[in-house]
Design an enzyme around this catalytic site. Structure first.
Site, PDB file in Angstrom:
ATOM      1  N   ARG A 133       0.872  -1.179   0.000  1.00 19.26           N
ATOM      2  CA  ARG A 133       0.000   0.000   0.000  1.00 19.26           C
ATOM      3  C   ARG A 133       0.904   1.222   0.000  1.00 19.26           C
ATOM      4  O   ARG A 133       1.534   1.539   1.009  1.00 19.26           O
ATOM      5  CB  ARG A 133      -0.916  -0.004   1.229  1.00 19.26           C
TER       6      ARG A 133
ATOM      7  N   TYR B 199       1.682   5.503  11.903  1.00 25.64           N
ATOM      8  CA  TYR B 199       1.837   4.086  12.254  1.00 25.64           C
ATOM      9  C   TYR B 199       2.784   3.321  11.322  1.00 25.64           C
ATOM     10  O   TYR B 199       2.945   2.116  11.459  1.00 25.64           O
ATOM     11  CB  TYR B 199       0.461   3.393  12.307  1.00 25.64           C
TER      12      TYR B 199
ATOM     13  N   HIS C 258      -4.316   4.962   3.937  1.00 23.06           N
ATOM     14  CA  HIS C 258      -5.561   4.211   3.695  1.00 23.06           C
ATOM     15  C   HIS C 258      -6.504   5.015   2.813  1.00 23.06           C
ATOM     16  O   HIS C 258      -7.069   4.510   1.851  1.00 23.06           O
ATOM     17  CB  HIS C 258      -6.236   3.879   5.028  1.00 23.06           C
TER      18      HIS C 258
END
Lengths: 327, 371
Positions: B257, B270, B261
């Site tokens: 990724r 994170y 998100h």
């Protein structure tokens, strides 16, 4: 005309629809060789085979979710949820998916699916074999909710539901399966969705009910008739889309309205009927819009004394009618 | 739209090694490039304040394109998820269809502007409309496969989702059912290592989602998502197996990724800078480009012309979407059901957009009583 039980009307209509349209399939728990725990699908497995009468694992979300997919790829699934109490694992598939599919795709996809489920108490089913779940689903635009009260309506409405291009929840009161008989004509008649019926004409009080309560309302109407109270009973038959016109014109005629439902009173389906009547027939009302409904406990208790206490019955409805008549 | 192609009919050694032609390889490269470019455009438009929300597929494009490639367009079915831009482009959608969804315009093929961006799906391309609760589409694809088997259509149905979604109960119920009935079905898990912020170690007790396949008695196959042709080969085998009637496959592509998100997420909270920097080496797009160049399939000239065409396509699509009309509020009550129902009345404010009674065409009884 032939006299049939409620469940015979359901079973024979399923078979007829499967003969008429090979896109119709039945799936659910124990619907195959056993013919369903109430025998609503008895004989279908023998006639139509394992491809069209599918015994599923104990997976309610899967039953509904795969029905949605199958409906999008050319079939017309009739899913059986063994008891309405067990439909909750499929809530997401019904509410997030089936109900919203047409709207969210701007009419590109539809879900022509019927979900049958036995509901209701009074059969020693306790908390998890007695629930009325119609309020959850009637709340959701995109779902249609049908609750027939007679074998005639069960057959005619089930035909309409299976042929409908949108998802229909078809709730059958299990206490009526073998206790209610009625004339069912041969031939493919339909009862249209969204049409209520006046099952007992009267002039002084409108009683609005559905399912088993539609029968109890008729019994109560007969009792109070002997006391000189004229009751008009409206059997809703389809809860959503609601036949507002029949409800409102009856109340505008009688001026009094009692709504009867077996589900918990607080925010039950009948609460919406009360609200519509209060809002749209206010000028015609000659008394408060009232309700006779199940008590607000988390389920129907098992012991027969407790169950009798829970269940709405003709006597309790007659009492409600008398109170409203005296207002 | 494709004006530039590989040498017509040519089959390089690379293409032959996986049973494809050079046109296929260039076609894949074009989709992957388009998916990346349209995705980058979405972020620019978001940061420029033109569109409110982006959910991205960057890092998934190679696997998505290669895995959808062996399925037959307008015949087989895919139930995509919110990162499936390249999947949808492979299956028939264009940059315009992606961008009109970003702008939620009336012409948005997926929902007419009703859904958030990322909820792609349209019946024209056998792409199932999807919702936001994750993994619900699993059962729809299984149901489509069930109908294909009962109706003997020969279709295969695939769904894709992230490894986070793969933990949902619907996945278990669907795999079990598909396996029992040997349905022509493929579950493609695009494992990018994160469910928003939660790393895979906190999502799965096993190293791979595919490890679960044995519990259903079906093959579980793991592929490197940066290896486009490896993904294709694995997907082809799964499609062939499904089409033969041998049942479902759980295919897990290890992808990356590259972005947060969504446009509302800050992934540096994170993920470490080192971790993010290392991702570039696993990006399928430059790797596939180099592979095609080494094989002589992609020349300088072809690469430049594809890049120019992709840019032109996306520029035009952006202008088109930017200038397209919003949906008319008067249509907002349509398609609750297949037909209109008198009982489904509009609100007291009609269709005037909340500015009083103007434009009111609905049931006036309640409002009139109030007045």
């Amino acid at each position: 005309m032939a006299l049939k039980t409620f469940i015979e009307a359901v079973r024979e209509t399923l078979a007829e629809e499967m003969r008429r349209d090979e896109a119709v399939i039945v799936l659910g728990e124990d619907v195959g060789l056993k013919g369903g725990v109430f025998l609503a699908t008895d004989g279908l497995y023998g006639e139509f085979g394992a491809d069209r009468v599918i015994d599923t694992p104990l997976t309610e979300s899967q039953i509904i979710g795969t029905s949605i997919g199958a409906a999008m790829n050319g079939l017309r699934p009739v899913a059986e949820i063994q008891f309405a109490d067990f439909i909750h694992p499929a809530f997401n598939q019904l509410v997030s998916e089936a109900a919203r599919m047409r709207y969210r795709s701007n009419n590109k996809f539809g879900v022509p699916m019927t979900v049958r489920a036995p509901y209701g108490g009074g059969v020693h089913g306790a908390l998890y074999h007695s629930q009325s779940v119609e309020a959850f689903f009637s709340h959701v635009p995109g779902l249609k909710v049908v609750i027939p009260s007679t074998p005639y309506d069960a057959a005619g409405l089930l035909r309409s539901s299976i042929r409908d291009d949108d998802p229909v929840l078809f709730f059958e009161h299990k206490k009526m399966y073998r206790s209610v008989r009625g004339d069912v004509p041969s031939g493919e008649y339909v009862v249209p969705l969204g049409k209520a019926a006046i099952t007992h004409p009267g002039t002084q009080i409108t009683v609005i009910a559905y399912g088993l309560m539609a029968h109890y309302a008729l019994e109560a109407a007969d009792v109070v008739a002997e006391e000189g109270i004229s009751v008009e009973v409206v059997d809703l038959r389809t809860l959503r889309p609601l036949d507002k016109e029949t409800v409102l014109s009856s109340v505008r005629k009688t001026g009094k309205c009692l709504v009867v439902y077996e589900d918990n009173r607080f925010l039950g389906y009948g609460a919406e009927i009360c609200s519509i009547v209060a809002e749209e027939a206010f000028d015609y009302l000659d008394g408060p819009v009232t309700r006779i409904a199940g008590p607000d406990v988390p389920g129907v208790p098992y012991n027969h004394v407790l169950e009798d206490w829970f269940m709405v019955n003709p006597e309790k409805i007659a009492d409600g009618i008398r109170k409203l008549a005296a207002y | 739209m494709a004006t530039t192609e590989a040498r017509p009919g040519a089959t390089s050694e690379l293409a032959a090694s996986v049973g494809l032609t050079d046109d296929d390889l260039i076609g894949m490269y074009r989709v992957i490039s388009t998916a990346r470019a349209v995705d980058e455009r979405m972020w620019i438009l978001n940061r420029a304040g033109r569109i409110p929300f982006v959910i991205s597929g960057q890092g998934h494009e190679g696997a998505q394109t290669a895995i959808a490639w062996p399925l037959k367009r307008q015949f087989d079915w895919i139930a995509p998820f919110y990162r499936s831009i390249a999947t949808c482009l492979t299956f028939g959608m264009g940059a315009r269809d992606i961008l009109t969804a970003q702008y939620a315009k009336a012409v948005d093929l997926s929902s007419g502007g009703r859904q958030m961006p990322g909820h792609y799906g349209n019946v024209e391309n056998n792409l199932v409309s999807l919702s936001s609760p994750v993994a619900t589409q699993m059962l729809h694809a299984v149901g489509i496969a069930l109908a294909a088997k009962i109706r003997k259509t020969g279709q295969v149905a695939m769904t894709s989702m992230g490894e986070g979604s793969s933990n949902q109960g619907d996945v278990h119920e669907g795999l079990n059912f598909a396996a029992i009935h040997k349905l022509p079905f493929i579950l493609c898990v695009e494992n990018n290592g994160y469910a928003i912020s939660v790393p895979v170690e906190r999502q799965l007790a096993t190293p791979n989602v595919a490890d679960r396949a044995s519990g259903y008695g079906i093959p579980g196959v793991i592929v490197d998502g940066s290896d486009v042709l490896g993904c294709y080969v694995a997907a082809k085998e799964a499609v062939d197996r499904a089409r033969r009637g041998d049942g479902p496959t759980l295919l897990e592509a290890k992808v990356i990724r590259l972005t947060a998100h969504s446009s509302d997420d800050q992934q540096t909270k994170y993920r470490s800078a080192d971790e993010l920097a290392a991702l570039q080496e696993k990006d399928a797009l430059p790797r596939f480009r180099a592979q095609l160049r080494d094989a002589g399939v992609l020349t300088d000239e072809l690469e430049a012309s594809i890049a120019a065409e992709v840019k032109k396509d996306i520029d035009e699509a952006t202008d088109y979407a930017e200038n397209a009309a919003d949906p008319d509020p008067r249509t907002a009550m349509k398609w609750v059901y297949a037909e209109d129902w008198p009982g489904e009345t509009p609100p007291a404010w009609g269709f005037g957009g909340g500015h009083g009674m103007e434009g009111h065409e609905g049931d006036t009884s309640a409002a009139e009583d109030a007045v």
